[in-house]
Design a protein around this motif. Structure first.
Motif, PDB file in Angstrom:
ATOM      1  N   PRO A   1     -11.094   1.219  27.184  1.00 50.26           N
ATOM      2  CA  PRO A   1      -9.905   0.346  27.635  1.00 50.26           C
ATOM      3  C   PRO A   1     -10.501  -1.003  28.113  1.00 50.26           C
ATOM      4  O   PRO A   1     -11.456  -0.958  28.749  1.00 50.26           O
ATOM      5  CB  PRO A   1      -9.070   1.175  28.682  1.00 50.26           C
ATOM      6  N   ALA A   2      -9.585  -1.958  28.173  1.00 46.51           N
ATOM      7  CA  ALA A   2     -10.093  -3.599  28.429  1.00 46.51           C
ATOM      8  C   ALA A   2      -9.728  -3.433  30.110  1.00 46.51           C
ATOM      9  O   ALA A   2      -8.731  -2.917  30.390  1.00 46.51           O
ATOM     10  CB  ALA A   2      -9.378  -4.506  27.761  1.00 46.51           C
ATOM     11  N   ARG A   3     -10.592  -4.042  30.624  1.00 50.40           N
ATOM     12  CA  ARG A   3     -10.472  -4.245  32.226  1.00 50.40           C
ATOM     13  C   ARG A   3      -9.962  -5.597  32.371  1.00 50.40           C
ATOM     14  O   ARG A   3     -10.649  -6.628  32.138  1.00 50.40           O
ATOM     15  CB  ARG A   3     -11.976  -3.969  33.134  1.00 50.40           C
ATOM     16  N   LEU A   4      -8.754  -5.719  33.058  1.00 47.82           N
ATOM     17  CA  LEU A   4      -8.234  -7.048  33.070  1.00 47.82           C
ATOM     18  C   LEU A   4      -8.284  -7.549  34.718  1.00 47.82           C
ATOM     19  O   LEU A   4      -8.402  -6.948  35.377  1.00 47.82           O
ATOM     20  CB  LEU A   4      -6.590  -6.789  32.820  1.00 47.82           C
ATOM     21  N   GLY A   5      -8.464  -8.645  34.720  1.00 47.52           N
ATOM     22  CA  GLY A   5      -8.675  -9.642  35.974  1.00 47.52           C
ATOM     23  C   GLY A   5      -7.292  -9.680  36.793  1.00 47.52           C
ATOM     24  O   GLY A   5      -6.189  -9.454  36.670  1.00 47.52           O
ATOM     25  N   LEU A   6      -7.620 -10.266  38.074  1.00 43.00           N
ATOM     26  CA  LEU A   6      -6.549 -10.186  39.012  1.00 43.00           C
ATOM     27  C   LEU A   6      -5.552 -11.113  38.486  1.00 43.00           C
ATOM     28  O   LEU A   6      -4.242 -10.957  38.892  1.00 43.00           O
ATOM     29  CB  LEU A   6      -7.056 -10.920  40.169  1.00 43.00           C
ATOM     30  N   ASP A   7      -5.719 -11.990  37.544  1.00 40.17           N
ATOM     31  CA  ASP A   7      -4.854 -13.347  36.976  1.00 40.17           C
ATOM     32  C   ASP A   7      -3.831 -12.240  36.255  1.00 40.17           C
ATOM     33  O   ASP A   7      -2.673 -12.421  35.982  1.00 40.17           O
ATOM     34  CB  ASP A   7      -5.248 -14.336  36.504  1.00 40.17           C
TER      35      ASP A   7
ATOM     36  N   GLY B   1     -18.193  -3.275  30.146  1.00 32.02           N
ATOM     37  CA  GLY B   1     -17.240  -3.196  31.227  1.00 32.02           C
ATOM     38  C   GLY B   1     -16.837  -4.578  31.685  1.00 32.02           C
ATOM     39  O   GLY B   1     -16.695  -4.692  32.891  1.00 32.02           O
ATOM     40  N   ALA B   2     -16.948  -5.712  30.871  1.00 36.95           N
ATOM     41  CA  ALA B   2     -16.576  -7.086  31.555  1.00 36.95           C
ATOM     42  C   ALA B   2     -15.098  -6.979  31.888  1.00 36.95           C
ATOM     43  O   ALA B   2     -14.459  -6.534  31.178  1.00 36.95           O
ATOM     44  CB  ALA B   2     -16.932  -8.033  30.370  1.00 36.95           C
ATOM     45  N   THR B   3     -14.823  -8.120  32.910  1.00 36.82           N
ATOM     46  CA  THR B   3     -13.473  -8.007  33.195  1.00 36.82           C
ATOM     47  C   THR B   3     -12.959  -9.386  32.406  1.00 36.82           C
ATOM     48  O   THR B   3     -13.458 -10.417  32.651  1.00 36.82           O
ATOM     49  CB  THR B   3     -13.319  -8.083  35.015  1.00 36.82           C
ATOM     50  N   LEU B   4     -11.945  -9.128  32.105  1.00 39.28           N
ATOM     51  CA  LEU B   4     -11.262 -10.077  31.240  1.00 39.28           C
ATOM     52  C   LEU B   4     -10.307 -10.995  31.920  1.00 39.28           C
ATOM     53  O   LEU B   4      -9.018 -10.368  32.417  1.00 39.28           O
ATOM     54  CB  LEU B   4     -10.478  -9.408  29.838  1.00 39.28           C
ATOM     55  N   THR B   5     -10.475 -12.167  31.986  1.00 40.92           N
ATOM     56  CA  THR B   5      -9.453 -13.022  32.850  1.00 40.92           C
ATOM     57  C   THR B   5      -8.828 -13.877  31.664  1.00 40.92           C
ATOM     58  O   THR B   5      -9.432 -13.968  30.695  1.00 40.92           O
ATOM     59  CB  THR B   5      -9.855 -14.069  33.818  1.00 40.92           C
ATOM     60  N   LEU B   6      -7.581 -14.821  32.082  1.00 37.34           N
ATOM     61  CA  LEU B   6      -7.144 -15.638  30.920  1.00 37.34           C
ATOM     62  C   LEU B   6      -7.957 -16.848  30.585  1.00 37.34           C
ATOM     63  O   LEU B   6      -8.023 -16.911  29.518  1.00 37.34           O
ATOM     64  CB  LEU B   6      -5.752 -16.046  31.682  1.00 37.34           C
ATOM     65  N   PRO B   7      -8.637 -17.391  31.444  1.00 32.30           N
ATOM     66  CA  PRO B   7      -9.590 -18.271  31.226  1.00 32.30           C
ATOM     67  C   PRO B   7     -10.764 -17.793  30.135  1.00 32.30           C
ATOM     68  O   PRO B   7     -10.995 -18.526  29.304  1.00 32.30           O
ATOM     69  CB  PRO B   7     -10.361 -19.043  32.551  1.00 32.30           C
TER      70      PRO B   7
END
Length: 758
Positions: free
Chosen positions: A27-33, A316-322
């Motif tokens: 699963p993708a790890r999504l950021g705070l945004d 395990g990288a966290t994916l943010t919108l930018p």
């Protein structure tokens, strides 16, 4: 199909199969945004030697940054609130309680010699503590503290009963202190042969110095290993504590809550639509220019997206919108290697059409490899140094950039080559060169070849224009100043509760309508609404409160605090150091691989691009925040990459014609790379224009910075870097490059037999 292409096809299938597995299983790890996360509020406490205050709290915040990085939680947010509170926001954390327990520990690590007996009363500096098995042991005064420890990492040790250990590297005098401590223990027997490792007053490991360590010799090498009764998670937590260092003051957890995403669903959907439109336009453009091979390259780009995404979720990288926007942009920039190979193939076919399209394409890939390798190695140098020397989002950018570069190489030099060479090997295709897109060199290239404008004859004019642009940008920076965002300057955090439930998108619209479109608005806890922005006075805060009250009835303030920057001084310093070292490394590589004149011209052109982008944002009053920082780092990579391609062609021409005037060869090399520069830039511009127009406020500034950077970078590679190299060449007496010769006769080379680009 040739043997080399069969090998490439097998490798391509293996890479795609592995990528598909990770993309579907992880699963993708999504950021705070995008998803929100866990918010932990800590409060610093007075210690016997240090009083808690703003300075000690800021130091504690930097230590927490290092700990969270070591825990593997990327893209976190850590800010000081008031003088003694620290707000930690962790995206997508599976076990918030464990994270809170680890980051909040004081982590005072010391190493002690063990005395003979725990029955006798302790002397000065001695104390009795239970060891890891519960048996009391007497410890001597601390011989080593956490200040002497430089690094720590969990490792699997099959010889240890638990299977896990922590490898520690010392710094400063720590290695010599450890050597002296273990040398003395190696001469003793019984308990006195042990060394106790104490963390926050608890013995976590008290191993005996092994018999292999001689009396009076000690453990040398500047490193050691801690073993104890702990499993994988405990070993990783311990490594994170040791790596991060000791908190200057104790901290206490005040509250822990769930916070919602900082971006609304509408903004995320608009950004996703913009990304899809941009990628579709890029694919259509590459097909329109290169026809059949362009269509096959577009398929390879889709595979590149799969490979890069799989690599990101696998680590395990966290994916943010930018970050996702940068990922989409990388798809547009990944066509660069394909464009280089296709343009070289066009040249080869125009020079010897009888050899056939497939032979021309094979030679094009082989001859384009030099420029592709040099441009990507310089980018990887910068990415690697950003990862090892920086921290926080800058370190994460280094990881993403490295994955993008490696993925684009696999896409172009493996997948695209397999597809295009296989297609051109068919007779029906080979008989229709116009269909393939390689049958002509293109209108732009033909027109430039016929007219042969002397661009470098006006080198002084181009340098004067570049100098004027830099002066205007610097004037804007000093006259208007840089509008540092809340991540760098801090601001104000106000939390409200309303009498009626208010949808978070409605709350965002209300705060934006009150005059604060850039404020971060998110849910906090069960029904709270948190508003975070910079430069918010009491009258402005009253407007925000009234706007929320108009939507949710009565709005009551639950928290109102000034917050510090989330990108602290240490992160900024490390980022600048990493950037400086990366630029020096790039300059050294280019000087060795090319000439110092070429390397210096590339780096100065890159500075030219960075200053202009920053100056434009200063004149426009745009915020300088973490998103802008990511855009600026992308511009740096693009600028050097573009210049390297131009200089690679100039070097090739100069090696073949060493007696010609350098300015004439530089002019010809610049003209010959114009189609590649335009086609690569257009691929990225389609995506950026879509993000800027349709992506919403969250991505407009990101796209704007990159639009300016790519346009200026395209200009500077020809009209700044190349004229500078001409000027520098007047002051060097180094001979021209030696022409490259092949060890094999050209007549023996068969289509597809190079095998040099797997």
């Amino acid at each position: 199909m040739s043997r080399a292409n069969v090998v490439r096809a097998v490798l391509a299938f293996a890479v795609l199969a592995a990528s598909l597995y990770f993309a579907l299983s992880e699963p993708a790890r999504l950021g705070l945004d995008l998803r929100g996360g866990t918010q932990i509020v800590l409060e610093t406490q007075d210690s016997p030697s240090v009083k808690a205050g703003r300075a000690s709290t800021d130091r504690a915040k930097e230590v927490l940054h290092r700990r969270i990085d070591a825990l593997g939680v990327a893209e976190s947010s850590i800010t000081r609130s008031g003088d003694r509170r620290i707000i930690v926001e962790l995206p997508d954390v599976q076990d918030p309680a464990r994270a809170a327990a680890v980051i909040g520990r004081t982590a005072q690590l010391t190493a002690h010699p063990v005395r003979a007996s725990a029955q006798a009363p302790p002397g000065a500096g001695e104390r009795v503590l239970p060891d890891e098995r519960g048996r009391p042991i007497m410890l001597g005064p601390a011989a080593l503290t956490g200040d002497g420890i430089g690094s720590a990492a969990a490792s699997f040790d099959p010889q240890n009963l638990s299977g896990w250990a922590v490898d520690i590297g010392f710094r400063g005098d720590g290695g010599r202190t450890w050597e002296a401590l273990t040398a003395k223990s190696a001469c003793a027997v019984g308990d006195e042969r042990r060394v106790a490792i104490v963390l926050d007053g608890k013995v976590i490991s008290s191993p005996q110095v092994t018999e292999q360590v001689g009396c009076g010799v000690g453990i040398t090498g500047g490193s050691t290993q801690i073993t104890g009764d702990f499993g994988a998670e405990e070993a990783k937590d311990l490594a994170a504590l040791v790596e991060g260092g000791s908190l200057p003051v104790p901290v206490k957890t005040i509250e822990q809550r769930v916070v919602g995403p900082t971006l609304g669903d509408a903004a995320i959907q608009a950004s996703a639509q913009a990304a899809l439109i941009g990628v579709a336009l890029t694919g259509l453009f590459i097909i329109a220019v290169y026809r059949l091979v362009g269509a096959l390259a577009a398929i390879a780009l889709a595979c590149y997206a799969l490979i890069s995404y799989a690599a990101l979720v696998a680590i395990g990288a966290t994916l943010t919108l930018p970050g996702l926007a940068g990922f989409v942009l990388a798809i547009g920039m990944a066509i660069d290697a394909n464009v280089l190979a296709f343009e070289r193939a066009r040249e080869e076919y125009a020079a010897a059409p009888r050899r056939g399209l497939r032979s021309a394409l094979s030679t094009g890939f082989t001859r384009a490899w030099s420029a592709i390798a040099d441009s990507n190695i310089t980018t990887l140098l910068a990415a690697g140094l950003l990862f090892f020397l920086a921290s926080g989002p800058v370190k994460g950018f280094g990881v993403t950039l490295s994955i993008g570069v490696l993925g684009s190489l696999v896409s172009a030099m493996l997948l695209s080559r397999v597809l295009t060479e296989s297609a051109l090997g068919r007779r029906a295709v080979a008989r229709r060169p116009g269909l393939t897109g390689l049958g002509s060199t293109g209108r732009v290239r033909d027109r430039l070849e016929r007219r042969r404008p002397d661009l470098m004859g006006r080198s002084r004019l181009w340098l004067a224009i570049s100098g004027l642009a830099v002066v205007l940008a610097v004037t804007g920076i000093f006259a208007r100043g840089l509008n540092w965002g809340v991540e760098f300057t801090g601001g104000r955090l106000v939390e409200y509760s309303t009498s009626r439930h208010v949808d978070i998108d409605t709350a965002r619209a209300a705060v934006s309508g009150a005059g604060f479109p850039r404020a971060v608005v998110q849910t906090s806890g069960k029904d709270g609404i948190a508003v975070r922005t910079e430069k918010l006075d009491n009258a402005e805060e009253k407007r925000v409160q009234e706007a929320l009250a108009a939507k949710g009835g009565q709005a009551v303030k639950q928290r109102d605090e000034l917050i510090g920057p989330s990108l602290g001084a240490e992160l900024r310093t490390k980022a600048l150091i990493a950037l400086g070292v990366a630029l020096l490394a790039q300059l050294a590589y280019l000087a060795i691989r090319f000439r110092w004149t070429f390397g210096l011209g590339s780096v100065l052109a890159m500075f030219h691009d960075v200053v202009i982008v920053a100056g434009t944002f200063a004149w426009l009053g745009k915020p300088i925040d973490g998103v802008f920082l990511a855009a600026l780092l992308t511009v740096i990579g693009y600028s050097v990459n573009d210049s390297v391609v131009v200089f690679d062609r100039i070097r090739e021409l100069w090696g073949a014609r060493p007696k010609d005037r350098f300015a004439d060869l530089a002019n010809l090399g610049a003209l010959q790379t114009v189609p590649r520069t335009i086609n690569t830039g257009m691929g990225a511009l389609f995506i950026l224009a879509a993000l800027a127009l349709l992506g919403g406020d969250s991505l407009t500034d990101f796209a704007l910075a990159l639009l300016i950077g790519i346009v200026v970078g395209t200009y500077s590679s020809i009209f700044t870097a190349t004229p500078l190299a001409i000027v520098f060449e007047r002051f060097t007496k180094a001979p021209a490059p030696t022409p490259k010769t092949s060890r094999r006769p050209a007549a023996r080379r068969q289509p597809g037999d190079s095998g040099a680009v797997v």
